[in-house]
Design an enzyme around this catalytic site. Structure first.
Site: not given
Length: 373
Positions: A211, A189, A193-194
Site C-alpha cells: 500500500e 510506505g 522501500v516497496g
C-alpha cells in the site's frame, strides 16, 4: 527486556501457529476484543507518543484511533460468518462430490507499518488476527516513541508469542527481518522501500500487499467553484504537512484557473492558520532536506519559508512548474503544491497517463459533460 533476533521472533511465531494457537475462532475474537481494549485504554499514551514523533494534534490522532476501532467492530461483527465453509455450485465434473471452500489462515504474517499514520497501519494487523494468523508487527523506526509504546504496552493485551512487536533501529535490521520466511507480507510506505520488500518476497514467492503512495494529481476544470476547490485542496495538502499517501501531489489546470486558484489558496491558508501558517513539522531532518532541495528553483507564489531547527516547511504553492522539474519526478510527501498548466481536460488525462499510476486522482468540476477524454 532484550529483544530477540528476527530469526527467533519468527521461529517462535511459527511454532505458535503450528500448534494451532491462533486458528480457533474464539481465540481470534478474544484478541480482537483485546486489541480494541488496547486502543480504548491507551488513547493518552498514543496521543503523547505521536505528538513526540510527529507533533500531531490530539484530535487528528483520535480520528486515526476511531477508524481503527470501527474496523475492529466490523471484523468482530462479521468474523463468524466469514469463517464458515462455503458450498459453491457444482459443475458436471463434481456432481457426485461434496464441494466446500474452507478459509484457512496462511501462517505467519509480517505487517510493516508506516510512520505518517502509525495507528492506521495497525489495521492490517487486526485483519491478519481475524484470519487466524500469527503476526509479526514492525512499526516504523521513524516514529520511535510510538514504536516503543507499542512494544511495551501491546504485549499486556496480546500474546507476544503469536503477535510480537519487532523494533528495528535502522534499514539493516529491517533487511535482516525481511530475510526470514513469512507467509504473507503487508507493507505501507514509499515505492522505493516497496521495491525492496517485493524483491525480498521473491525468494520464497511470498504473497504481498504493498500500500504505497504516488503523485496524486488534482485536475481543476474552469467550471469548478474555485474558492471551495482551493479550500479542499489546501486542506488535503496541509493535513499532516502533506505526509499522507492520498495527499494531493500536484495541480493540473489552465493558466486562467491557476491565477484564481492561487488567490483562493492564499485565502484558505489564512483562514486555516492566520498570518503565520503552522502545520506539523516534517518527520525528520533527512526528509526535510529532501523537500528543501525539491523547492530549489521553483517559482514560489505562496509560502516557501523553512526552519531547519524545527524541520518546518511552510505550506507552499509554486507556479510555472515544468514536467521535467525535480519536484515532478517523485512523490512529494510534504506541504509543497506545484501547479502545471494544461490546455484542457484531454491534455490533463494525457499528462497523467504518461506517468506511473497514482494512488488517487482528484477532479473538481461542475460540468461532468466536459470530462470526456
Amino acid at each position: 527486556m532484550e529483544q530477540k533476533s528476527a530469526a527467533e521472533v519468527v521461529a517462535t511465531a511459527r511454532d505458535a501457529f503450528n500448534k494451532g494457537f491462533t486458528k480457533n475462532v474464539t481465540h481470534r475474537m478474544k484478541y480482537l476484543k483485546s486489541f480494541k481494549k488496547f486502543l480504548d485504554e491507551n488513547e493518552d499514551s498514543i496521543v503523547q507518543a505521536m505528538h513526540e514523533d510527529l507533533r500531531k494534534h490530539r484530535e487528528e490522532v483520535r480520528f486515526e484511533i476511531s477508524i481503527a476501532v470501527n474496523h475492529l467492530k466490523y471484523l468482530m461483527a462479521n468474523l463468524k460468518e466469514w469463517v464458515e465453509p462455503k458450498k459453491p455450485p457444482k459443475r458436471w465434473t463434481d456432481l457426485l462430490d461434496g464441494v466446500y471452500i474452507y478459509k484457512d489462515p496462511l501462517g505467519v504474517v509480517l505487517v510493516m507499518g508506516a510512520w505518517n499514520m502509525p495507528v492506521l497501519t495497525l489495521i492490517p494487523v487486526t485483519g491478519a488476527i481475524a484470519a487466524g494468523n500469527c503476526v509479526v508487527i514492525k512499526p516504523s523506526h521513524n516514529c520511535p516513541a510510538f514504536a516503543n509504546m507499542l512494544a511495551n504496552v501491546l504485549p499486556t493485551y496480546l500474546d507476544s508469542m503469536c503477535y510480537p512487536v519487532f523494533l528495528t533501529g535502522d534499514i539493516h535490521q529491517t533487511t535482516i527481518l525481511l530475510e526470514q520466511r513469512f507467509d504473507y507480507i503487508y507493507y505501507t510506505g514509499s515505492s522505493s522501500v516497496g521495491k525492496i520488500v517485493h524483491l525480498a518476497a521473491n525468494k520464497y514467492l511470498t504473497p504481498t500487499t504493498l500500500e504505497m503512495g504516488g503523485k496524486n494529481p488534482v485536475y481543476i476544470d474552469p467550471s469548478a467553484d474555485l474558492e471551495l476547490t482551493a479550500t479542499r485542496v489546501m486542506w488535503g495538502k496541509c493535513l499532516n504537512s502533506g505526509q499522507a499517501c492520498i495527499a494531493p501531489d500536484y495541480v493540473l489546470c489552465t493558466k486562467s484557473v491557476e491565477k484564481e486558484f492561487v488567490m483562493h489558496a492564499r485565502n484558505a491558508l489564512r483562514k486555516f492558520y492566520g498570518d503565520d501558517p503552522r502545520c506539523c513539522p516534517i518527520v525528520n531532518n533527512q526528509h526535510f532536506k529532501r523537500l528543501q532541495s525539491l523547492m530549489n528553483g521553483l517559482n514560489i507564489v505562496i509560502g516557501g519559508r523553512t526552519n531547519s531547527l524545527e524541520n518546518y516547511i511552510e505550506p507552499t504553492v509554486a507556479t510555472e512548474v515544468s514536467p521535467d522539474d525535480p519536484i515532478m519526478q517523485e512523490e512529494i510527501f510534504g506541504p509543497i503544491l506545484p501547479i502545471v498548466t494544461v490546455t484542457c481536460f484531454k491534455d490533463a488525462v494525457k499528462f497523467i497517463n504518461q506517468r506511473e499510476k497514482p494512488l488517487a486522482v482528484y477532479i473538481f468540476t461542475k460540468d461532468s459533460s466536459s470530462m470526456t477524454p
